[in-house]
Write a protein that holds these residues in place. Structure first.
Motif, PDB file in Angstrom:
ATOM      1  N   GLU B 237       0.857  -1.187   0.000  1.00 30.67           N
ATOM      2  CA  GLU B 237       0.000   0.000   0.000  1.00 30.67           C
ATOM      3  C   GLU B 237       0.891   1.234   0.000  1.00 30.67           C
ATOM      4  O   GLU B 237       1.909   1.268   0.689  1.00 30.67           O
ATOM      5  N   ARG B 238       0.487   2.184  -0.774  1.00 33.03           N
ATOM      6  CA  ARG B 238       1.296   3.401  -0.809  1.00 33.03           C
ATOM      7  C   ARG B 238       0.375   4.607  -0.670  1.00 33.03           C
ATOM      8  O   ARG B 238      -0.653   4.671  -1.332  1.00 33.03           O
ATOM      9  N   ASP B 239       0.739   5.529   0.246  1.00 34.96           N
ATOM     10  CA  ASP B 239      -0.069   6.735   0.365  1.00 34.96           C
ATOM     11  C   ASP B 239       0.113   7.588  -0.878  1.00 34.96           C
ATOM     12  O   ASP B 239       1.202   7.627  -1.447  1.00 34.96           O
ATOM     13  N   LYS B 240      -0.957   8.252  -1.229  1.00 33.70           N
ATOM     14  CA  LYS B 240      -0.837   9.167  -2.367  1.00 33.70           C
ATOM     15  C   LYS B 240      -0.048  10.389  -1.943  1.00 33.70           C
ATOM     16  O   LYS B 240      -0.151  10.827  -0.796  1.00 33.70           O
ATOM     17  N   GLY B 241       0.755  10.922  -2.824  1.00 32.29           N
ATOM     18  CA  GLY B 241       1.514  12.138  -2.510  1.00 32.29           C
ATOM     19  C   GLY B 241       0.576  13.338  -2.467  1.00 32.29           C
ATOM     20  O   GLY B 241      -0.585  13.249  -2.867  1.00 32.29           O
ATOM     21  N   GLU B 242       1.058  14.425  -1.943  1.00 33.26           N
ATOM     22  CA  GLU B 242       0.242  15.641  -1.999  1.00 33.26           C
ATOM     23  C   GLU B 242       1.136  16.813  -2.379  1.00 33.26           C
ATOM     24  O   GLU B 242       2.354  16.789  -2.161  1.00 33.26           O
ATOM     25  N   LYS B 261       5.712  20.269   7.968  1.00 39.76           N
ATOM     26  CA  LYS B 261       5.126  18.945   7.748  1.00 39.76           C
ATOM     27  C   LYS B 261       6.120  17.841   8.160  1.00 39.76           C
ATOM     28  O   LYS B 261       5.735  16.845   8.771  1.00 39.76           O
ATOM     29  N   LYS B 265       5.809  15.055  11.238  1.00 39.94           N
ATOM     30  CA  LYS B 265       5.905  13.604  11.050  1.00 39.94           C
ATOM     31  C   LYS B 265       7.133  13.017  11.743  1.00 39.94           C
ATOM     32  O   LYS B 265       7.483  11.850  11.507  1.00 39.94           O
TER      33      LYS B 265
END
Lengths: 661, 270
Positions: B237-242, B261, B265
């Motif tokens: 699973e990969r988070d979508k970039g923003e 940011k 994190k």
């Protein structure tokens, strides 16, 4: 005046025999070339010969060509006089123009007299041009040129000397009808004794005879061979535009491409004899003019030199002097660097007055390098492998071909359901900039209610660059796969937005017997505009000054010139601006012939930068193109000139799509 | 003396997707290519042929359509192509695969001395880099992995000098023959086949060795002989970039946003 018949008969026989022997030696080499049918459609061929050789259609396209036109026709007319001259020399009692009825004789003598002075004037003009205003693209001061011009001049001078002396001697009954000779008689020979006049006449007669026979014998050994070959070369000219190469048969034991001169077609060899060294191809070649080693005239010249130097090997009658056709730095060999520099833009073939086919010869030699030697610039290895493995130049996964359809609804092509196959092309599907053009084209087609579909992930490359680069084997496989797919899916009408796909499907695929109706998006969009299917704003709309670039494979190769111009004018309400080199004289962007995938060899300038500068000279806000390659080349060119913030490059479809009401 | 190159036909992994339902690779319609590392192994064996006069044999284990890949090798100039194909070989892991390949090399060595076996560093579908060393182990050969240059082969002294490419350093090594070499991609630039060679390869013989020829115990090869079993394949699973802020309009603000940011994190400490 009649010479000593025996003496002349001996000279004449020797000259004619030597001439026949020379011509035989030259033409026997032509017969060693590969087969190429140039004897079909005789009627059209005769027409071409009359129109282009006798009409000198292309010669007079440049102003100075008029001088050649006049000299050519002087020659044709004087041929009658010279045949009579030689026959009269042999059969002085039986054959003489003066035996014709007076009216005819007088007319002829007047014509010959006037034509001879015209010829002399053109020769003087030609010499003057070479000496005083030598054009950069020819070897202006070549010994060959001056020698032959001097010979022509001497012929004319001898003509007037002979007739002047005869008139002064009162033995020319047409004296009143020969104004120039008459002037010579009264100006030079006035008061000269009859005996001396006889000697003068005889001297000039012999000078005329020897120069004439010498001229004939000099032809096969000089660039003036074209006097013998240019007219038939127009007869043998390709009946279609030369925009493709013949197929190759892939059987074991065959050899591919041309690695030695006898592997070229006989027409290729004949071409080399027909070159007049006028240098027009050199002058217009984008590679030559940006300082690359390629000079199309020299490619043809090297083929000729190679053929002649290898005569003994080829005819198997002497020692081995095998001069390689492809090799470095000597006359008679074409270097690899030269071969890879060609963009196949076809400008050279478009201007050649005698229809020499430069590009197919270059591709023949590229084929040899790629197919027989696997030798090519190293950046092409990745390109070839990407093409073989993923059927696109970048090696991108074929699934990416439908990325541009993410946000719009696009139908797959289905016979009966969709009329046109919109063949998006590798750039249109995979290049992010070109994808925007694809979206514009799609929008226009939808707005006009055209029924169209795509092949999506199944679409393959058309193979254009492979063919131009000489990788015919992989091209052949690719065509067969495409045709199988087109036939299985019932594809009949294709619209493309890349001139390379367009020309390849239209001209190259025809060799495989498939009947496709291929149309470029510029033509289809223009047709939609003309039939009122698109409502356009007809205002500048932020495009500003639009300068238009003709793509080689659209314009020169397929003569689509008017459609994009008209479409842009309709969309914006303003005509486009023409660059200095436009229409059939358009200057390549630098990406054709597979050059898109190669580094540019060193020269004074990159071709795309030269062309961008030409566009910028018109002070445009927009450069309008009709080809994804041209798009890339201009965008790079603008970056190079630091002009990319003020000037934009747009495809014609983008301008039309933006202008939709 | 013989050089044996082992190549594998792999699915073009850039085009392979995982079926999230079944946890298997969707191979339908995906074209096969020669494992990119193996192209360099093949090229190096051809260079050894050019330099030292070896004969080159190429081996590939796989389904019958692997023949296409072997024909490509023939077009490039290998002297002999052998396809190892049998249902009994199917489903093999690296252990079972190396057993079959080692046996094939051994069989070849009965007819002609084998000097060098070359493989690619790893395959792009399995990424284990175990098969090459596995072959060497089973044959009792020396092994030099990650080679980026074969400096010399001394056939009289029966030894090879090569360079290994390691993390941040190179290692020059000498080894006795026979040896197994696995190569990295920077070792060479592969050649391109000429058309006469391609046409020759279309009709050339690809020798089939199935298990009747090989005669291996079915329990030691294929799925049965494999020590590992694949349970599931899945895409991580990969988070979508923003996109943070508007860098074109206000670069400083965008950078500030990025820094805060990262601190948030716990990736950056100020």
């Amino acid at each position: 005046m009649s010479p000593n018949v025996t003496a002349f008969a001996i000279v004449f026989a020797a000259a004619i025999l030597f001439f026949i022997w020379s011509v035989y030696r030259r033409f026997r080499l032509i017969a060693l070339g590969q087969p190429d049918n140039r004897f079909d459609a005789i009627g059209r061929r005769i027409w071409n010969m009359l129109f282009f050789a006798f009409g000198q259609r292309r010669v007079v396209k440049r102003t100075f060509g008029i001088n050649h036109f006049i000299l050519f026709w002087c020659f044709i007319i004087l041929m009658i006089a010279n045949v009579e001259f030689l026959l009269h020399g042999l059969f002085s009692q039986q054959i003489a123009l003066s035996k014709l009825p007076d009216g005819t004789y007088h007319t002829l003598t007047t014509v010959f007299d006037i034509v001879s002075i015209l010829a002399l004037v053109t020769v003087v003009i030609a010499m003057g041009r070479r000496l005083l205003f030598p054009p950069s693209y020819i070897d202006a001061k070549s010994r060959d040129a001056f020698f032959i011009l001097s010979m022509v001049a001497m012929l004319m001078i001898a003509f007037f000397g002979l007739h002047g002396a005869e008139i002064a001697n009162g033995v020319e009954k047409a004296e009143d009808y020969m104004p120039i000779s008459n002037a010579v008689a009264s100006g030079i020979f006035d008061g000269v004794s009859t005996n001396s006049l006889d000697t003068w006449a005889e001297t000039f007669w012999w000078i005329h005879a020897i120069v004439l026979l010498g001229f004939l014998n000099y032809l096969p050994y000089s660039k003036h061979m074209h006097v013998l070959t240019a007219i038939p070369n127009c007869f043998f000219k390709s009946l279609d535009k030369v925009n493709t190469q013949p197929r190759e048969g892939f059987k074991q034991g065959n050899s591919f491409g041309a690695g030695q001169v006898s592997e070229l077609s006989w027409k290729g060899l004949f071409d080399s004899y027909s070159c007049t060294e006028c240098g027009r191809c050199t002058d217009i070649c984008p590679a030559t003019s940006t300082g690359k080693k390629l000079n199309p005239r020299l490619v043809i010249h090297d083929i000729k030199v190679n053929l002649l130097k290898n005569e003994s090997v080829l005819t198997n009658s002497g020692k081995q002097v095998s001069l390689p056709l492809i090799g470095d730095n000597h006359e008679g060999s074409v270097s690899e660097e030269v071969l890879w520099a060609c963009t196949t833009c076809g400008a050279c073939m478009e201007v050649c007055p005698v229809f020499i086919e430069h590009v197919p010869r270059i591709v023949d030699m590229r084929r040899h390098l790629v197919e027989m030697k696997a030798k090519f610039p190293e950046e092409l290895l990745t390109f070839f492998e990407n093409m073989e493995q993923r059927s696109n130049p970048w090696g991108i996964a074929p699934t990416e071909r439908i990325k541009w359809t993410a946000d719009i609804e696009v139908k797959p092509f289905e016979a009966g359901q969709t009329e046109y196959l919109f063949y998006v092309g590798c750039a249109g599907a995979l290049d992010s900039r070109a994808r925007r053009v694809t979206m514009s084209t799609a929008k226009i087609l939808d707005t006009a209610g055209v029924s169209w579909g795509i092949l999506g992930k199944e679409e393959l490359c058309c193979g254009d660059s492979l063919r131009r680069l000489g990788n015919e084997y992989v091209f052949d496989r690719m065509v067969q796969e495409n045709i199988k797919m087109f036939e299985a899916k019932g594809v009949k009408r294709i619209v493309t937005q890349c001139p390379h796909c367009f020309s390849t499907f239209k001209n190259d695929y025809r060799q495989y017997g498939i009947d496709l109706e291929v149309i470029h998006h510029t033509e289809l969009i223009d047709r939609l505009i003309k039939s009122g299917k698109l409502n356009l704003k007809s205002e500048r709309n932020g495009f500003g000054n639009i300068v238009f670039h003709d793509s080689c494979y659209l314009g020169r190769y397929n003569e689509v010139y008017e459609a994009p111009r008209h479409a842009v004018a309709s969309a914006t309400g303003h005509d486009i601006h023409e660059m200095h080199n436009h229409l059939d004289k358009s200057f390549c962007c630098g990406a054709g012939g597979g050059r898109m995938w190669m580094e540019e060899s060193p020269g004074q300038k990159n071709i795309n930068v030269a062309r961008t500068e030409e566009a910028l000279a018109n002070n445009p806000k927009t450069i309008c193109v009709c080809c994804p390659y041209c798009m890339t080349m201009f965008e790079d060119g603008l970056k190079d000139k630091d002009a990319d913030t003020n000037v934009q490059v747009l495809d014609m479809a983008e301008i039309v799509a933006e202008s939709l009401k | 003396m013989l050089v044996v190159t082992c190549i594998k036909q792999v699915p073009d992994t850039t085009q392979v997707k995982v079926d999230p339902e079944t946890g298997t690779l969707i191979r339908e319609g995906v074209p096969f290519i020669i494992n990119p590392f193996d192209i360099h192994a093949l090229e190096e064996s051809l260079r050894l042929k050019d330099r030292f006069g070896f004969r080159v044999a190429v081996l590939s284990m796989g389904p019958p359509n692997t023949e296409v890949t072997l024909r490509k090798a023939l077009a490039l100039g290998v002297d002999q192509a052998i396809l190892l194909s049998d249902r009994a070989f199917g489903g093999a892991d690296t252990l079972a695969t190396s057993k079959v390949l080692a046996e094939a090399v051994r069989r070849l060595s009965e007819q002609e001395d084998v000097g060098i076996v070359i493989t690619g560093k790893q395959t792009i579908d399995g990424d284990t880099a175990q098969v090459g060393p596995g072959i060497a182990t089973r044959l009792g050969y020396q092994q030099l992995t990650l080679v980026d240059n074969i400096e010399n082969v001394d056939l009289h002294a029966n030894k090879i000098t090569a360079r290994r490419k390691l993390e941040g350093r190179h290692e020059r090594v000498e080894s006795k023959l026979p040896v197994l070499i696995s190569v990295v991609r920077s070792i060479n630039r592969p050649r391109y086949p000429t058309v006469p060679m391609r046409l020759m390869a279309e009709d050339a013989e690809v020798i089939l060795w199935d298990n009747q020829v090989m005669g291996l115990d079915p329990e030691t090869i294929g799925l049965n002989g494999s020590a590992t079993q694949v349970r599931k394949i899945f895409s991580p699973e990969r988070d979508k970039g923003e996109i943070l802020g508007d860098g074109a309009a206000d670069l400083g603000k965008a950078v500030q946003l990025l820094v805060s940011k990262l601190v948030e994190k716990d990736l950056l400490h100020i």
